[in-house]
Every structure is written in structure tokens, then in C-alpha cells.
Design a protein around this motif. Structure first.
Motif, PDB file in Angstrom:
ATOM      1  N   SER A  10       0.821  -1.221   0.000  1.00  0.00           N
ATOM      2  CA  SER A  10       0.000   0.000   0.000  1.00  0.00           C
ATOM      3  C   SER A  10       0.852   1.267   0.000  1.00  0.00           C
ATOM      4  O   SER A  10       0.431   2.299  -0.526  1.00  0.00           O
ATOM      5  CB  SER A  10      -0.928   0.007   1.213  1.00  0.00           C
ATOM      6  OG  SER A  10      -0.183   0.030   2.424  1.00  0.00           O
ATOM      7  N   ASP A  11       2.043   1.192   0.578  1.00  0.00           N
ATOM      8  CA  ASP A  11       2.916   2.373   0.620  1.00  0.00           C
ATOM      9  C   ASP A  11       3.220   2.884  -0.782  1.00  0.00           C
ATOM     10  O   ASP A  11       3.317   4.096  -1.010  1.00  0.00           O
ATOM     11  CB  ASP A  11       4.235   2.044   1.316  1.00  0.00           C
ATOM     12  CG  ASP A  11       4.072   1.823   2.809  1.00  0.00           C
ATOM     13  OD1 ASP A  11       3.005   2.206   3.336  1.00  0.00           O
ATOM     14  OD2 ASP A  11       4.979   1.273   3.435  1.00  0.00           O
ATOM     15  N   GLU A  31      -2.487   2.646   7.344  1.00  0.00           N
ATOM     16  CA  GLU A  31      -1.284   3.352   6.916  1.00  0.00           C
ATOM     17  C   GLU A  31      -1.436   4.843   7.246  1.00  0.00           C
ATOM     18  O   GLU A  31      -2.282   5.527   6.670  1.00  0.00           O
ATOM     19  CB  GLU A  31      -1.074   3.154   5.412  1.00  0.00           C
ATOM     20  CG  GLU A  31      -0.043   4.065   4.777  1.00  0.00           C
ATOM     21  CD  GLU A  31       1.276   4.051   5.506  1.00  0.00           C
ATOM     22  OE1 GLU A  31       1.748   5.159   5.866  1.00  0.00           O
ATOM     23  OE2 GLU A  31       1.830   2.966   5.749  1.00  0.00           O
ATOM     24  N   ASN A  45      -4.526  -1.654   2.952  1.00  0.00           N
ATOM     25  CA  ASN A  45      -4.090  -1.412   4.338  1.00  0.00           C
ATOM     26  C   ASN A  45      -4.701  -0.111   4.854  1.00  0.00           C
ATOM     27  O   ASN A  45      -4.161   0.974   4.597  1.00  0.00           O
ATOM     28  CB  ASN A  45      -2.563  -1.335   4.418  1.00  0.00           C
ATOM     29  CG  ASN A  45      -2.073  -1.052   5.830  1.00  0.00           C
ATOM     30  OD1 ASN A  45      -2.839  -1.164   6.790  1.00  0.00           O
ATOM     31  ND2 ASN A  45      -0.815  -0.680   5.968  1.00  0.00           N
TER      32      ASN A  45
END
Length: 309
Positions: free
Chosen positions: A161-162, A194, A191
Motif C-alpha cells: 500500500s505504501d 497506513e 491497508n
């Protein structure tokens, strides 16, 4: 009993003496790792140094020592030890990656670019190669190239997800708020916990004039990670726009205590003084920012307002 204790001690000493250098240096490395897990980086460094006394070419000890040094913000020392790790293990991809990130943190963008180029050439299937390349291009404000690099990284690691948040950040810089929001929806489906995702959502909401939503999103970011100075700075800005002037200033000052060199926090302090009608104090912040960062959002607007006070 005394004879047994002495005999046991002698046996232990003999066994230790029989340990190879490889065993001893490995044991120091493991002790250092344990201290690092206990959030005691200074003690960890001591154990890694003991390991290096036994083998001055031990690449993993240099690498782990560098990671410990990052924990105490010793960037120059960390870079030196990552370089030592690479010297003794020339294909140490993770050392190139971490050194590249540290170069970025240290303002050495061209050196970070060299590490990114090495990784793209030698670790083509590793998402970190393109992630680092994207961060470098972002620093140089080559946003199209940064976006392409982050997309390539995502193709190699679709569940990260980053990497989607990084793409959304670039789209935000390009003022494509609709695409940035769509990308954040994808990231959140992978996610939802985050913190940077929620911080970016807050920035988009702020730009759209939805200050209450901006505040709600940044508070989620802080709940998930209360150690990021820029989260508090953003929350302070939103308070200023919601009329909670003194509460906003408290948060901006908190952010500056955590990171005294953040120009966005200095800008927000200038905005506070404009709202308070204090021209002298406002100009102390905004004039220098206007000269150094003329394209920063809100600087021109509030510089003009300060001049008219």
C-alpha cells in the motif's frame, strides 16, 4: 560444591576458547540484534563493534551497525558503514537501498540517484529499486518520472500500500486530486492502517476547502503514528482555518520542536501571525520563505496579506 563450580567454569572456558572466530563474531552480531529489538541502539552498536574487532570485513555487522546509527540520527556514520558493507559484499542490495534512503535524508540527492541506478541495473525484479528511484525523482521534482517509477514498483509488489500512497502523493503534487483520491481508495483497501494515507487524505480535503474532514483524517494519522512532526503541523494549520488560532499555534510549535527545519511549519507560523494582525512577526517568517520557496502553497497569498497589514 566449590570444586564442581570451578570445574564447570573451566569446561565453559575451554568450550569458549574452542569457538571459531566465525562463532564469536556471530554471537556478538546476535547480541547486537537483540539490543536493537529492545530499542537500545547504542548498546547494539557496541556489540557490532566487538564483532568487527574479530572480523573487520564482516559486511553484516557494518550493515546492522549502520541501521542502529540511523536510530540515533547519525546519518554520516550510517552512510560510512553502509559503504563498508558494500565494500566487503559488493552485491549487497539492501545496503545500497538503505544507503540511498540515507543519502536522501542527508540531502545528497545525486549520490542517492547513483545507488538507485545501481539497483535498477542489478536488482531489476526488486520493487525497492524503483521505489528508491521514485523517491530520488521526487526530490528533483521530476514528477512524471517519479510516478512511473512508483508504478513500476507497484507492478512488482501489488500488495504494498505504501507504493500506492507514494503514487497518490505525486498526483497530489501535480494537482490531480481526483486521481490521487482514487489511488488512495486502492491503498486503503489493502491497508487502512497506513498513517501517511490518512495524512494525504487530510491534505486533499484541505485543498478542497473541507477543513473538518481534513482535521478528522489527520487525527486518524496521528492515532496511527504519533511521532511524525508534519502530522501535527497539518493539524495546526487546519485549526487555524477553523478559527482555533491558539490551539493551532500550539500544534505548530509542537511540530517545530520535533523538526525545527520544516519550512511548512515556519510558513504556518507566519500564517498565524497574519491572522493575529502582527505584521512584523509575520514578515519575519514569510519574507524569507517567499525568497527561498516562492512556489510553496499559501506562501504568496499570506506574504501579500502580511504586506497589507
Amino acid at each position: 560444591m566449590k570444586r564442581i563450580s570451578i570445574w564447570s567454569l573451566m569446561v565453559a572456558m575451554i568450550l569458549f576458547a574452542c569457538d571459531s572466530i566465525e562463532d564469536k563474531k556471530g554471537r556478538f552480531l546476535l547480541k547486537g540484534n537483540e539490543k536493537l529489538e529492545e530499542n537500545d541502539p547504542k548498546s547494539a552498536i557496541g556489540f557490532y563493534e566487538e564483532s568487527l574487532k574479530l572480523d573487520s570485513t564482516y559486511a553484516d555487522a557494518y550493515f546492522n551497525k549502520a541501521i542502529a546509527q540511523l536510530r540515533i540520527n547519525q546519518l554520516e556514520n550510517a552512510i560510512a558503514d553502509f559503504s563498508k558493507a558494500i565494500q566487503y559484499k559488493t552485491d549487497y542490495t539492501e545496503a545500497y537501498f538503505q544507503r540511498g534512503l540515507t543519502y536522501l535524508d542527508n540531502g545528497e540527492f545525486y549520490k542517492a540517484r547513483e545507488d538507485a541506478e545501481w539497483m535498477k541495473e542489478n536488482a531489476k525484479e526488486d520493487w525497492k529499486s524503483f521505489f528508491l528511484a521514485g523517491l530520488v525523482q521526487e526530490k528533483f521534482k521530476n514528477f512524471d518520472e517519479a510516478l512511473l517509477a512508483f508504478k513500476k514498483a507497484s507492478s512488482l509488489d501489488p500488495e504494498n500500500s505504501d507504493l500506492l500512497v507514494n503514487q497518490a502523493t505525486i498526483l497530489y503534487y501535480q494537482k490531480d486530486l481526483e486521481s490521487a483520491t482514487e489511488t488512495l481508495v486502492q491503498a486503503e483497501s489493502i491497508n487502512p492502517f497506513e498513517p501517511n494515507l490518512h495524512n494525504l487524505k487530510s491534505m486533499i480535503a484541505f485543498d478542497q476547502g473541507n477543513y473538518e474532514q481534513a482535521l478528522e483524517s489527520v487525527e486518524k494519522a496521528i492515532d496511527l503514528n504519533n511521532r511524525q512532526a508534519y502530522f501535527y503541523n497539518n493539524k495546526g494549520l487546519y485549526f487555524l482555518y477553523l478559527g482555533k488560532i491558539e490551539e493551532g499555534l500550539d500544534l505548530i510549535n509542537q511540530s517545530l520542536r520535533m523538526d525545527p527545519n520544516n519550512p511548512y511549519a515556519l510558513r504556518n507560523k507566519g500564517i498565524y501571525y497574519v491572522l493575529m494582525g502582527d505584521k512584523i512577526s509575520a514578515m519575519q517568517y514569510l519574507e524569507e520563505l517567499h525568497n527561498k520557496y516562492p512556489d510553496m502553497d499559501l506562501v504568496e497569498e499570506y506574504y501579500q496579506k502580511a504586506q497589507k497589514l
